[in-house]
Design a protein around this motif. Structure first.
Motif, PDB file in Angstrom:
ATOM      1  N   MET A  79      94.406  33.717 -38.478  1.00  0.00           N
ATOM      2  CA  MET A  79      94.302  34.622 -37.351  1.00  0.00           C
ATOM      3  C   MET A  79      92.836  34.738 -36.952  1.00  0.00           C
ATOM      4  SD  MET A  79      95.613  38.526 -37.037  1.00  0.00           S
ATOM      5  CE  MET A  79      97.313  38.145 -36.713  1.00  0.00           C
ATOM      6  N   ALA A  80      92.583  34.621 -35.676  1.00  0.00           N
ATOM      7  CA  ALA A  80      91.215  34.661 -35.181  1.00  0.00           C
ATOM      8  C   ALA A  80      90.702  36.093 -35.129  1.00  0.00           C
ATOM      9  CB  ALA A  80      91.164  34.048 -33.789  1.00  0.00           C
ATOM     10  N   LEU A  81      89.379  36.222 -35.123  1.00  0.00           N
ATOM     11  CA  LEU A  81      88.746  37.533 -35.039  1.00  0.00           C
ATOM     12  C   LEU A  81      88.148  37.720 -33.661  1.00  0.00           C
ATOM     13  CD1 LEU A  81      86.907  37.751 -38.452  1.00  0.00           C
ATOM     14  CD2 LEU A  81      88.953  38.954 -37.761  1.00  0.00           C
ATOM     15  N   LYS A  82      88.193  38.952 -33.182  1.00  0.00           N
ATOM     16  CA  LYS A  82      87.636  39.295 -31.877  1.00  0.00           C
ATOM     17  C   LYS A  82      86.322  40.025 -32.098  1.00  0.00           C
ATOM     18  CE  LYS A  82      88.661  41.938 -27.754  1.00  0.00           C
ATOM     19  NZ  LYS A  82      89.602  42.841 -27.106  1.00  0.00           N
ATOM     20  N   ASP A  83      85.226  39.514 -31.512  1.00  0.00           N
ATOM     21  CA  ASP A  83      83.922  40.154 -31.598  1.00  0.00           C
ATOM     22  C   ASP A  83      83.732  41.064 -30.394  1.00  0.00           C
ATOM     23  OD1 ASP A  83      83.187  38.840 -33.930  1.00  0.00           O
ATOM     24  OD2 ASP A  83      82.455  37.108 -32.811  1.00  0.00           O
ATOM     25  N   TYR A  84      83.020  42.158 -30.603  1.00  0.00           N
ATOM     26  CA  TYR A  84      82.766  43.121 -29.543  1.00  0.00           C
ATOM     27  C   TYR A  84      81.302  43.083 -29.145  1.00  0.00           C
ATOM     28  CZ  TYR A  84      87.378  45.033 -30.162  1.00  0.00           C
ATOM     29  OH  TYR A  84      88.723  45.183 -30.207  1.00  0.00           O
ATOM     30  N   ARG A  85      81.032  43.411 -27.884  1.00  0.00           N
ATOM     31  CA  ARG A  85      79.655  43.456 -27.404  1.00  0.00           C
ATOM     32  C   ARG A  85      78.981  44.695 -27.964  1.00  0.00           C
ATOM     33  NH1 ARG A  85      79.954  43.258 -21.205  1.00  0.00           N
ATOM     34  NH2 ARG A  85      77.710  43.438 -21.452  1.00  0.00           N
ATOM     35  N   PRO A  86      77.701  44.595 -28.316  1.00  0.00           N
ATOM     36  CA  PRO A  86      77.019  45.717 -28.973  1.00  0.00           C
ATOM     37  C   PRO A  86      76.570  46.806 -28.007  1.00  0.00           C
ATOM     38  CG  PRO A  86      75.547  43.859 -28.827  1.00  0.00           C
ATOM     39  CD  PRO A  86      76.870  43.380 -28.316  1.00  0.00           C
ATOM     40  N   PHE A  87      77.510  47.611 -27.537  1.00  0.00           N
ATOM     41  CA  PHE A  87      77.143  48.741 -26.689  1.00  0.00           C
ATOM     42  C   PHE A  87      76.502  49.851 -27.511  1.00  0.00           C
ATOM     43  CE2 PHE A  87      80.550  46.963 -23.947  1.00  0.00           C
ATOM     44  CZ  PHE A  87      79.746  46.697 -22.864  1.00  0.00           C
ATOM     45  N   THR A  88      76.895  49.966 -28.769  1.00  0.00           N
ATOM     46  CA  THR A  88      76.310  50.942 -29.683  1.00  0.00           C
ATOM     47  C   THR A  88      75.904  50.202 -30.950  1.00  0.00           C
ATOM     48  OG1 THR A  88      78.428  51.461 -30.696  1.00  0.00           O
ATOM     49  CG2 THR A  88      77.777  52.786 -28.792  1.00  0.00           C
ATOM     50  N   PRO A  89      75.030  50.775 -31.763  1.00  0.00           N
ATOM     51  CA  PRO A  89      74.633  50.089 -32.994  1.00  0.00           C
ATOM     52  C   PRO A  89      75.799  49.820 -33.940  1.00  0.00           C
ATOM     53  CG  PRO A  89      73.072  51.814 -32.490  1.00  0.00           C
ATOM     54  CD  PRO A  89      74.193  51.951 -31.510  1.00  0.00           C
ATOM     55  N   SER A  90      76.799  50.704 -33.939  1.00  0.00           N
ATOM     56  CA  SER A  90      77.920  50.482 -34.846  1.00  0.00           C
ATOM     57  C   SER A  90      78.862  49.392 -34.357  1.00  0.00           C
ATOM     58  CB  SER A  90      78.695  51.775 -35.051  1.00  0.00           C
ATOM     59  OG  SER A  90      79.236  52.198 -33.820  1.00  0.00           O
ATOM     60  N   SER A  91      78.923  49.160 -33.046  1.00  0.00           N
ATOM     61  CA  SER A  91      79.811  48.118 -32.539  1.00  0.00           C
ATOM     62  C   SER A  91      79.168  46.734 -32.578  1.00  0.00           C
ATOM     63  CB  SER A  91      80.242  48.449 -31.111  1.00  0.00           C
ATOM     64  OG  SER A  91      79.143  48.333 -30.242  1.00  0.00           O
ATOM     65  N   ARG A  92      77.932  46.655 -33.037  1.00  0.00           N
ATOM     66  CA  ARG A  92      77.263  45.358 -33.132  1.00  0.00           C
ATOM     67  C   ARG A  92      77.959  44.444 -34.138  1.00  0.00           C
ATOM     68  NH1 ARG A  92      72.486  43.851 -31.394  1.00  0.00           N
ATOM     69  NH2 ARG A  92      71.922  45.974 -30.894  1.00  0.00           N
ATOM     70  N   TYR A  93      78.490  45.008 -35.196  1.00  0.00           N
ATOM     71  CA  TYR A  93      79.122  44.222 -36.251  1.00  0.00           C
ATOM     72  C   TYR A  93      80.626  44.406 -36.278  1.00  0.00           C
ATOM     73  CZ  TYR A  93      74.265  44.310 -37.546  1.00  0.00           C
ATOM     74  OH  TYR A  93      72.904  44.203 -37.512  1.00  0.00           O
ATOM     75  N   LYS A  94      81.191  44.916 -35.199  1.00  0.00           N
ATOM     76  CA  LYS A  94      82.618  45.217 -35.160  1.00  0.00           C
ATOM     77  C   LYS A  94      83.422  43.940 -34.929  1.00  0.00           C
ATOM     78  CE  LYS A  94      85.738  48.382 -32.824  1.00  0.00           C
ATOM     79  NZ  LYS A  94      85.820  49.386 -31.778  1.00  0.00           N
ATOM     80  N   GLN A  95      84.392  43.699 -35.790  1.00  0.00           N
ATOM     81  CA  GLN A  95      85.293  42.564 -35.656  1.00  0.00           C
ATOM     82  C   GLN A  95      86.701  43.048 -35.986  1.00  0.00           C
ATOM     83  OE1 GLN A  95      83.913  39.541 -38.295  1.00  0.00           O
ATOM     84  NE2 GLN A  95      82.710  38.559 -36.702  1.00  0.00           N
ATOM     85  N   LEU A  96      87.633  42.746 -35.103  1.00  0.00           N
ATOM     86  CA  LEU A  96      89.021  43.092 -35.326  1.00  0.00           C
ATOM     87  C   LEU A  96      89.872  41.854 -35.109  1.00  0.00           C
ATOM     88  CD1 LEU A  96      89.281  46.528 -33.504  1.00  0.00           C
ATOM     89  CD2 LEU A  96      89.257  46.108 -35.941  1.00  0.00           C
ATOM     90  N   PRO A  97      91.043  41.795 -35.716  1.00  0.00           N
ATOM     91  CA  PRO A  97      91.893  40.620 -35.497  1.00  0.00           C
ATOM     92  C   PRO A  97      92.390  40.570 -34.060  1.00  0.00           C
ATOM     93  CG  PRO A  97      93.000  42.227 -36.872  1.00  0.00           C
ATOM     94  CD  PRO A  97      91.610  42.704 -36.694  1.00  0.00           C
ATOM     95  N   SER A  98      92.437  39.378 -33.506  1.00  0.00           N
ATOM     96  CA  SER A  98      93.017  39.218 -32.170  1.00  0.00           C
ATOM     97  C   SER A  98      94.459  38.780 -32.364  1.00  0.00           C
ATOM     98  CB  SER A  98      92.259  38.179 -31.356  1.00  0.00           C
ATOM     99  OG  SER A  98      92.601  36.888 -31.757  1.00  0.00           O
TER     100      SER A  98
END
Length: 63
Positions: A1-20
């Protein structure tokens, strides 16, 4: 299952990865399983506005 990366709008979302879930979901819901929402614009069965702050929208330029 691939992972979805998020754009770093906040410092905590810089490393956010969730399954797509692209492999197991469709883009649109199944049409036969959906129900349309009837919108009234705040009007009752007489056609009069009975609910405040609903309806309206843009006003046409009648000039």
């Amino acid at each position: 299952m691939a992972l979805k990366d998020y754009r770093p709008f906040t410092p905590s979302s810089r490393y956010k990865q969730l399954p797509s879930f692209e492999e197991i979901t469709k883009k649109e819901p199944e049409k036969s399983l959906t129900v349309a929402l009837k919108k009234s614009g705040g009007r009752n069965h007489h056609g009069r506005i009975t609910c405040r702050h609903m309806g309206g929208g843009t006003s046409a330029n009648t000039g």
